[in-house]
Design a protein around this motif. Structure first.
Motif, short mmCIF file in Angstrom:
data_model
loop_
_atom_site.label_atom_id
_atom_site.label_comp_id
_atom_site.label_asym_id
_atom_site.label_seq_id
_atom_site.Cartn_x
_atom_site.Cartn_y
_atom_site.Cartn_z
N ILE B 281 -12.63 50.91 -30.80
CA ILE B 281 -13.35 50.23 -29.72
C ILE B 281 -14.81 50.63 -29.75
CG2 ILE B 281 -13.60 50.04 -27.22
CD1 ILE B 281 -10.60 50.37 -26.95
N VAL B 310 -12.36 44.52 -28.39
CA VAL B 310 -12.53 45.14 -27.07
C VAL B 310 -13.93 45.75 -26.99
CG1 VAL B 310 -11.77 46.98 -25.54
CG2 VAL B 310 -10.08 45.55 -26.70
N ARG B 314 -17.16 44.87 -24.35
CA ARG B 314 -18.02 45.83 -23.66
C ARG B 314 -19.48 45.51 -23.89
NH1 ARG B 314 -15.48 51.86 -24.86
NH2 ARG B 314 -13.46 51.52 -23.87
N ARG B 317 -20.53 42.29 -22.12
CA ARG B 317 -20.62 42.54 -20.68
C ARG B 317 -21.90 43.32 -20.34
NH1 ARG B 317 -14.91 42.94 -18.91
NH2 ARG B 317 -15.23 40.81 -19.66
N VAL B 335 -2.47 43.44 -29.95
CA VAL B 335 -1.89 44.67 -29.40
C VAL B 335 -1.67 44.45 -27.90
CG1 VAL B 335 -3.08 46.03 -31.13
CG2 VAL B 335 -4.11 45.75 -28.87
N VAL B 338 -4.22 43.29 -24.35
CA VAL B 338 -5.44 42.50 -24.58
C VAL B 338 -5.31 41.11 -23.96
CG1 VAL B 338 -6.16 43.71 -26.67
CG2 VAL B 338 -4.68 41.70 -26.86
N LEU B 341 -6.93 41.20 -20.45
CA LEU B 341 -8.35 41.49 -20.26
C LEU B 341 -8.90 40.27 -19.52
CD1 LEU B 341 -9.32 42.79 -23.82
CD2 LEU B 341 -9.15 44.13 -21.71
#
Lengths: 390, 390
Positions: B281, B310, B314, B317, B335, B338, B341
């Motif tokens: 990540i 992921v 971040r 965002r 996975v 997710v 999210l």
DNA sequence: CTGAAAGCGCTTACAG
DNA sequence: CTGAAAGCGCTTACAG
């Protein structure tokens, strides 16, 4: 071509990596490595067919089998010259000791087994990884077995493990708590003891009826209580709980933790604040509305697991509830990615890896004392919990 | 009390589950089960000390050891009466065949090994679960080994596996592609062949230099291409890629898939649309800005893995970018979580469990043919991908 | 320091 | 159908 034993596939001799690694004490390869010494200049009739064995090495080095055994077994007093000669012979023939035969004499290293209901999920992997690291560091192999929660399968696995003479079996994860279960486990304990093996509980508490079985666990109840206290500090007076009904070690411990937390913090205590859900996202999604749609819904939820918490997120969202402004949520396990939900999930993190490490060390007799171990958890505070709305 | 062999812990005799399960053909217990027949009425001197063996059963049943072996081994012609007598004796003594000894004669079931770099993560667990189910269904045990990506450790593990005579080893997950790597693996293949074992690639393609090693993989490239096509259909013309640089099988295959997808759909092709990030990540979070902060940033991103995706969430965002309005993102692996999210991650789902199943079946020789298998993937469309903004 | 022998617990031809 | 014998590959006292 699907047969890797095809000698034509051996490639050019002398490729590094191809060295006959042999036992832990064998030296590096010297001459061109060879597989089974089949037809090697017709040295001894058409006898040999399997891999090269200790006697072959002895003959090649001009010593007795016992001597080869000594140098390879890392024995004490052996003439340096002899040792060198034997090692060279072993390397030259690509000798690999037969661990099965060695194990039969009691010298071998027995594997340790990791027995779990399902081998899916983060918690399983982290715990197994911890156990594996210890096993590997001590020359043991880790056996991975699954029961899918069915007794017959469990019995079958234990039987196989007895036959294979596993050094110990770690019974991992939650389980039933009824009398029948205890008796069943008691049977396993005896079966294993009969072949010199033992049972250990891992990630779950011991069984009252089986005090001789040690347990390596983490503080389920304490973890939940820390979550409840965290919410109480944020001003919440009505905290709900979503989790599995009594009947399993994990369910019992976590629910009891919630109850204790409510009591300790003087929060509202009521059966209508508890909703039942098994450990899946779907179950959490299904059960959470039972609480949210009630008359005076709780302002915060403590979930038995992160899975359930993710289900709670879905339910809250479906009702237009904002997290944490309208509803605070806490999970348990700290599985991957939950920190990246919107908002990040506040959750309780157990030391899964360490549980595996400790269990393996105890199983291997690397630790003295005979007490159970119970590790602490940590509360990971993220955005899903906030002050109660006024 | 930490000794599970303590006879005082045996509890009341006759508890179900405590039946001496013995071999696959042994019947249920009859009398009270007992552990080692130590001191049993001083029947034969102070000799015995280990578990009860086949000879004990023979004596107890009044037959020759060979006969016991026959009935327990599920042999053909054995007098029914004799069989009954032997079975009774075995049950009465709580006999458990020694799998180690049996294995030495070639009759035993050898375990199959699952060798991976790290045993963390969902992909690992799902694949292992598939392999375990096949192994278990066929009476084999699954050995779990870890290399942590260090060659020396890898060598060590292979050596141990050779000694323990594993039936086969599944080399799981991505790997290097350089010549040194190929030679190293080639060495393992020969070492294993020398003890009658074999190597298999699992979740990764075969090695050109090692055509004799079969591979069970899924279509990395095809998966990524389906993601690129999906974005192209949504109107995106500038699609970036965030993933590991060349040098590993997974990195190469997925990057090539991206390149092919770009070409096939006539999208903008440029080195500046590719950012390098390892599979975490944090790496995704670090590398994504390299693309987003460029002059004409892409309107969509294809990530090598969900982890990287992921990280991309971040980064997006952090820049106030809305997903998918301002930026579409696709991951790979699917996975857990997710999908929850905000928004749910559109991603490529490989058939991990099936990969494990197929690999184990091939390893156990349950399948004919000698071709590699390559399974398809499915694109799971969720909220992180949308039409390009006009 | 090193050999010859016995043993670990099972299975498999070889003869009845 | 069932025994006695030999063998699987190693290790460990027992004697030099």
């Amino acid at each position: 071509m699907s047969d890797p034993a095809d000698p034509s596939a051996a490639g050019p001799a002398g490729i590094p990596g191809g060295s006959p690694a042999a036992g832990p004490t064998a030296g590096p390869a010297v001459g061109p490595a060879v597989g089974p010494a089949v037809g090697r200049r017709g040295s001894r009739g058409p006898k040999k067919v399997g891999a090269v064995n200790l006697r072959d090495v002895a003959a090649h080095a001009g010593v007795a089998p016992a001597t080869v055994s000594r140098v390879l077994g890392g024995s004490q007093h052996v003439n340096p010259d002899t040792r060198t000669r034997v090692l060279a012979a072993a390397a030259e023939l690509g000798y690999v000791v037969n661990g099965l035969a060695r194990a039969m004499t009691g010298r071998g290293t027995r594997s340790i087994a990791f027995l779990t209901s399902e081998m899916a999920g983060f918690t399983f992997g982290a715990t197994a990884a911890g156990a594996e690291s210890v096993a590997a560091a001590n020359g043991h192999l880790l056996l991975l077995c699954t029961t899918h929660g069915i007794p017959e399968r469990e019995r079958q696995v234990i039987a196989t493990l007895c036959e294979q003479r596993a050094a110990a079996v770690l019974l991992v994860g939650s389980s039933g708590t009824d009398r029948a279960y205890t008796e069943r486990i008691g049977g396993y304990v005896r079966d294993l003891a009969a072949v010199g093996s033992k049972l250990l509980f891992c990630g779950r508490p011991g069984l009252p009826g089986l005090p001789q079985v040690r347990s390596v666990d983490y503080d389920h109840g304490g973890g939940i209580r820390s979550a409840v206290s965290h919410l109480a500090e944020l001003g919440h007076r009505s905290v709900g709980y979503v989790g599995a009904p009594r009947g399993g070690t994990m369910a019992d411990l976590r629910l009891d933790g919630y109850l204790a937390g409510v009591r300790e913090n003087g929060l509202e205590a009521s059966p209508r604040l508890v909703a039942q859900a098994q450990n899946t996202i779907e179950e959490g999604e299904r059960a959470t509305p039972l609480l949210l749609d009630a008359d005076r819904p709780p302002t915060a939820l403590v979930c038995m697991t992160d899975n359930v918490a993710v289900g709670a997120y879905r339910a809250a969202r479906a009702r237009g509830l904002r997290i944490p402004e309208d509803l605070s949520i806490v999970g348990f396990d700290d599985v991957p990615v939950v920190g990246d939900l919107t908002p990040g999930l506040t959750t309780v993190r157990p030391p899964f890896r360490q549980i595996g490490v400790d269990a393996a060390e105890i199983a291997l007799g690397l630790r003295d004392g005979d007490t159970d171990v119970r590790l602490g958890t940590s509360l990971i505070v993220r955005g899903s919990t906030g002050r109660v709305r006024d």
